[in-house]
Design a protein around this motif. Structure first.
Motif, short mmCIF file in Angstrom:
data_model
loop_
_atom_site.label_atom_id
_atom_site.label_comp_id
_atom_site.label_asym_id
_atom_site.label_seq_id
_atom_site.Cartn_x
_atom_site.Cartn_y
_atom_site.Cartn_z
N UNK A 173 0.83 -1.21 0.00
CA UNK A 173 0.00 0.00 0.00
C UNK A 173 0.87 1.26 0.00
N UNK A 174 2.00 1.23 0.72
CA UNK A 174 2.84 2.41 0.79
C UNK A 174 3.82 2.54 -0.35
N UNK A 175 4.06 1.43 -1.11
CA UNK A 175 5.05 1.47 -2.17
C UNK A 175 4.75 2.51 -3.25
N UNK A 176 3.52 2.62 -3.78
CA UNK A 176 3.26 3.66 -4.78
C UNK A 176 3.53 5.07 -4.26
N UNK A 177 3.21 5.32 -3.00
CA UNK A 177 3.48 6.64 -2.43
C UNK A 177 4.98 6.91 -2.38
N UNK A 204 5.52 20.52 -10.81
CA UNK A 204 4.48 20.73 -9.78
C UNK A 204 3.13 20.12 -10.16
N UNK A 205 2.75 20.27 -11.42
CA UNK A 205 1.46 19.72 -11.85
C UNK A 205 1.47 18.20 -11.81
N UNK A 206 2.56 17.61 -12.26
CA UNK A 206 2.64 16.14 -12.26
C UNK A 206 2.61 15.61 -10.84
N UNK A 207 3.32 16.29 -9.91
CA UNK A 207 3.32 15.86 -8.51
C UNK A 207 1.93 15.97 -7.91
N UNK A 208 1.22 17.07 -8.18
CA UNK A 208 -0.12 17.25 -7.64
C UNK A 208 -1.09 16.20 -8.19
N UNK A 217 -3.21 8.89 -6.18
CA UNK A 217 -2.91 7.95 -5.11
C UNK A 217 -3.89 8.09 -3.94
N UNK A 218 -4.30 9.32 -3.65
CA UNK A 218 -5.28 9.52 -2.58
C UNK A 218 -6.60 8.85 -2.90
N UNK A 271 -11.17 0.79 1.06
CA UNK A 271 -12.18 1.06 2.09
C UNK A 271 -13.58 0.99 1.48
N UNK A 272 -13.72 1.53 0.28
CA UNK A 272 -15.04 1.51 -0.37
C UNK A 272 -15.45 0.08 -0.72
#
Length: 674
Positions: free
Chosen positions: A180-184, A563-567, A573-574, A581-582
Motif C-alpha cells: 500500500x505504501x510502495x506507490x506513495x 508541480x502539476x505532475x506531482x499534484x 494515489x489519494x 475502504x469503499x
C-alpha cells in the motif's frame, strides 16, 4: 453520603514475559550487527559485551541488575567515551555518537520490565536502524533495513496485542501495508523536487587511511597501489566501449623534480571548468567525432582532484569545478563521499601552445645523473627531430635486460643513472620518471602525468571498473605542430600492461591477489552481477538529483511541469487509497461490521474472542469477565443473534432496524466500560 463520581484507579503496567524479553534482545542485536562495519573494533567489543551480558541474564532467567549497577555501568561507558574523545583530539565523531546511543539503548534494555519500557526500546531501535545510513548506503543495506524494520513492527504489534498471534496473519498484513505504501514512496522519490546538494552536511569522521593517487611521485608511490583491489571509481561511456589502450584517466601533471620526488606546479593558474550543456537544452550541439561523453562515480578520496578521460573538455556544472591549463580538474572541496559527475573528453584535440613559463618548467632539471645526461646529449646530436629522440628512448626500454616488476632493487643517490645503467628493473613510475629526465636533458619539453590506465569492463552493468591496481604514470612530450603528445614508456617494456591490464604484465607471485579477484568462471559472473547492481543503485537511487529528474520528465514529454505532475500523482494515489475502504464497505454487511466493532471493543478490555468461538458463548464469557457491562453485552449479543439467525434473509427495512438497535447497544457498552 453518595459519591458523585467514581474514582478511577490506574491499571498497573503489564509486565513482559520471558519470550517478549527475548524478542527485544534479538531485534536489538539484528539492528547493531551492521554497525560493526563502521564502528571501531574497541567500541564494537564494548557493545557486544553489554548485549552479551543482557543475553546471559535472559538465558539464565536471572533477575535484572539493580539501578545502582546500571548507573555504575553507564558512568563507565561515559568514561570510556571521554577517553576516546580525548584520544581523538577532542572530536566527538559520528561513530562515537552512534555508539553512545547504542550503549544506552542496551542499558535501557537492562531495566526493561513493563510494556512502556519495551515500547521505548522498540522506538529507539528504529533510530539505530536509521543511523546505518550515516556512513554509506549500499543496496544490500536497504534490503536488510527493510527486513529488520518489518520484524520490529511485528514485535511491536505483538507487544501491544498479544492476541494478534492467534487472530491475525501478521506477515501477510505487513506485506499488504508495504504494498500500500510502495506507490506513495515511488511517487515521492521520483517527483518530489530534488536539490543539487544535500540539505544538510553530516558531521564526518576523521578521514581513514585511503590509498589513491597522491600529489607527489617517487619510486614506489604507484607500485604500492597496485597491490590494492579496492575500487577507485566506475565509469560508463556513452556509445561503444573503448579499447584499453585509450583508457588513460588523467589526475595530476608533475612538473618539478629534485632528483628524488616529482611534484606539482607550486602555483598553477586555475579557472572555472567548462560546464556541460544538457542534452535537452536548445543550445546543445552534436559532439565532435573525437569527443566522448561519460559518467564517473568516484569513491571518497579525501582529495580534491577529479579523474577525466585523456583530456577533459567539460564537466557537470553543479560541481563548480576548476581546471588548469594542463587539463587537470579539481572539485571545490575534497571528495568525502561518493561523487557522481558527467564529463566530456577529447581523444585527440588541437595542439596546445607552449608558453614561456611551461617551457621553463618542462626543461628544468636538478644537478646530477651525468651518465643519463651524456646519453641524452648523444641523442640530441644524432637526431635533429625530437620525435626520433623519443623513439630512441623507447627502443632503450624495450631492449633487454629492462624488466617490469613490483619488486625493483633499491636505487642509489643518482636515481636515474642507477635505474638506466644498473638495476634496469622497475615499475611505471621508474620508466616515466627516467623517460622525462632523458627528454629534458635532450632538449625535448616533457612532463609526468599520474592517474589510472585501463579498467575492467563489466558486461552486466555496461560500465568500467577502475581499481587502485590500475594506478599508472606516463609521460607527455611537446612537439611542434602537435602540442603535448602522450608517450607511455611502460608500453615499451611491458606492452601487455596497456592492452590487458597490470595482472597480465607481472609475474604470478607478484599479483596473486588480483589474479584471485579477477578469476574467470561463475565466480566472475556473480561478481559482475553484484557490481552492476551496486553501480545502478548508486546511479539511479543515491545520485538521483534534479538533473536526472528533469531529464526523466523530458523523456516522458512533461518538460517543466513537475508541480502539476506531482499534484496529479498525489491526487490519484489519494483516490486509490480510498478504493479498498469503499470495496470493504460494500463487501461487509452493516450489522456484521457492528459485530466486529463489538469484538474489538471487548478485546481492548482484555476479553478476546476465540477463532472458533460462537457469538452466544463469547457473549456469555464476556458478560462474566466484565460484570459492569454485562447488561449491554447481553443486549448486543441477543440482537446480533436474532439478526444473524433470524433476520439475515429478511428485507432491508428489518436489517436497518436491527442495525439501529445494535448501534444503541454498542453505545451503552462503551459507556459501561468507561
Amino acid at each position: 453520603m453518595t459519591a458523585r463520581a467514581t474514582k478511577t484507579t490506574k491499571a498497573p503496567p503489564r509486565p513482559l514475559g520471558h519470550q517478549e524479553h527475548g524478542m527485544l534482545i534479538g531485534q536489538l542485536a539484528l539492528v547493531l550487527v551492521p554497525q560493526a562495519r563502521t564502528l571501531p573494533v574497541s567500541i564494537s567489543l564494548l557493545l557486544l559485551l553489554l548485549l552479551g551480558w543482557r543475553w546471559l541474564l535472559w538465558r539464565q532467567r536471572a533477575p535484572l541488575p539493580s539501578k545502582l549497577m546500571i548507573g555504575v555501568t553507564a558512568m563507565l561507558v561515559l568514561v570510556i567515551a571521554a577517553a576516546l574523545v580525548w584520544q581523538a583530539g577532542g572530536s566527538l565523531g559520528r561513530e562515537l555518537c552512534v555508539a553512545l546511543l547504542a550503549a544506552f539503548v542496551i542499558l535501557k534494555l537492562m531495566e526493561t520490565r513493563a510494556l512502556a519500557d519495551a515500547t521505548l526500546v522498540t522506538q529507539l531501535s528504529f533510530y539505530l536502524l536509521l543511523t546505518l545510513y550515516l556512513a554509506e548506503q549500499p543496496f544490500w543495506l536497504a534490503l536488510y533495513s527493510m527486513a529488520i524494520g518489518a520484524w520490529i513492527l511485528r514485535n511491536w504489534l505483538l507487544f501491544h496485542h498479544p492476541e494478534a498471534r492467534e487472530r491475525l496473519a501478521i506477515w501477510p498484513l505487513l506485506g499488504r501495508m508495504a504494498l500500500f505504501g510502495l506507490p506513495w514512496a515511488l511517487c515521492l522519490f521520483v517527483l518530489f523536487p530534488r536539490l543539487d546538494h544535500p540539505l544538510w552536511r553530516l558531521p564526518q569522521s576523521e578521514p581513514t587511511g585511503r590509498m589513491g593517487i597522491g600529489d607527489t611521485m617517487k619510486p614506489g608511490s604507484i607500485g604500492h597501489l597496485i597491490r590494492s583491489p579496492d575500487v577507485a571509481f566506475r565509469a560508463d561511456i556513452v556509445g561503444d566501449p573503448l579499447p584499453a589502450s585509450a583508457l588513460y584517466w588523467r589526475a595530476l601533471v608533475m612538473w618539478e623534480y629534485d632528483g628524488q620526488v616529482w611534484r606539482l606546479d607550486t602555483n598553477p593558474p586555475l579557472r572555472e571548468a567548462p560546464s556541460l550543456v544538457d542534452e535537452g537544452d536548445e543550445g546543445a550541439a552534436p559532439l565532435a567525432p573525437d569527443v566522448r561523453e561519460y559518467n564517473v562515480t568516484l569513491e571518497p578520496t579525501h582529495k580534491p582532484w577529479l579523474y577525466l578521460l585523456d583530456r577533459g573538455v567539460a564537466i557537470s556544472e553543479n560541481l563548480g569545478a576548476r581546471s588548469s591549463a594542463d587539463d587537470e580538474f579539481f572539485a571545490r572541496t575534497p571528495v568525502e563521499r561518493t561523487l557522481r559527475y558527467r564529463a566530456q573528453s577529447t581523444l585527440g584535440g588541437a595542439p596546445q601552445p607552449l608558453t614561456r613559463r611551461t617551457l621553463r618548467l618542462s626543461l628544468a632539471l636538478p644537478e646530477g645523473n651525468p651518465r643519463s645526461r651524456a646519453l641524452a646529449a648523444d641523442w640530441a646530436r644524432e637526431y635533429a627531430d625530437p620525435w626520433q629522440r623519443v623513439q630512441a628512448a623507447m627502443r632503450l626500454f624495450a631492449s633487454s635486460p629492462f624488466a617490469y616488476t613490483l619488486s625493483p632493487p633499491l636505487l642509489g643517490d643518482q636515481q636515474v643513472d642507477s635505474f638506466i645503467f644498473d638495476t634496469r628493473r622497475g615499475f611505471c613510475e621508474h620508466y616515466a620518471s627516467s623517460f622525462v629526465f632523458l627528454m629534458r636533458a635532450g632538449g625535448v619539453p616533457a612532463r609526468v602525468v599520474t592517474g589510472y590506465q585501463g579498467g575492467e569492463y563489466n558486461p552486466v552493468g555496461k560500465h568500467y571498473v577502475i581499481r587502485q591496481s590500475d594506478a599508472h604514470a606516463w609521460a607527455e612530450v611537446w612537439l611542434q605542430d602537435r602540442g603535448w603528445v602522450r608517450v607511455d614508456p611502460t608500453s615499451a617494456v611491458a606492452p601487455s600492461r596497456v592492452e590487458d591490464g597490470v595482472d597480465a604484465a607481472l609475474a604470478g607471485e607478484e599479483i596473486g591477489a588480483l589474479r584471485d579477484l579477477r578469476a574467470p568462471g561463475w565466480l566472475r559472473d556473480i561478481r559482475w552481477g553484484i557490481d552492476g547492481l551496486t553501480y545502478r543503485w548508486q546511479r539511479w537511487v543515491l545520485d538521483y538529483d534534479r538533473g536526472q529528474q528533469q531529464r526523466l520528465l523530458e523523456l516522458a514529454g512533461l518538460g517543466n511541469q513537475l508541480p502539476s505532475v506531482l499534484a496529479v500523482g498525489m491526487a490519484v494515489l489519494s483516490l486509490l487509497a480510498l478504493l479498498p475502504m469503499w470495496l470493504r464497505r460494500r463487501r461487509v454487511e452493516p450489522v456484521q461490521a457492528l459485530y466486529e466493532r463489538f469484538c474489538a471493543t471487548l478485546a481492548r478490555h482484555g476479553c478476546t474472542r476465540g477463532v472458533s468461538e460462537g457469538p452466544i458463548d463469547f457473549g456469555t464469557r464476556a458478560a462474566t469477565a466484565l460484570p459492569r457491562a454485562a447488561t449491554a453485552v447481553r443486549a448486543f449479543t441477543d440482537g446480533y443473534v436474532d439478526w444473524r439467525y433470524g433476520l439475515a434473509n429478511g428485507d432491508a427495512d428489518q436489517a436497518a432496524r436491527s442495525a439501529a438497535r445494535l448501534r444503541a447497544a454498542l453505545r451503552e457498552l462503551a459507556a459501561a466500560l468507561r
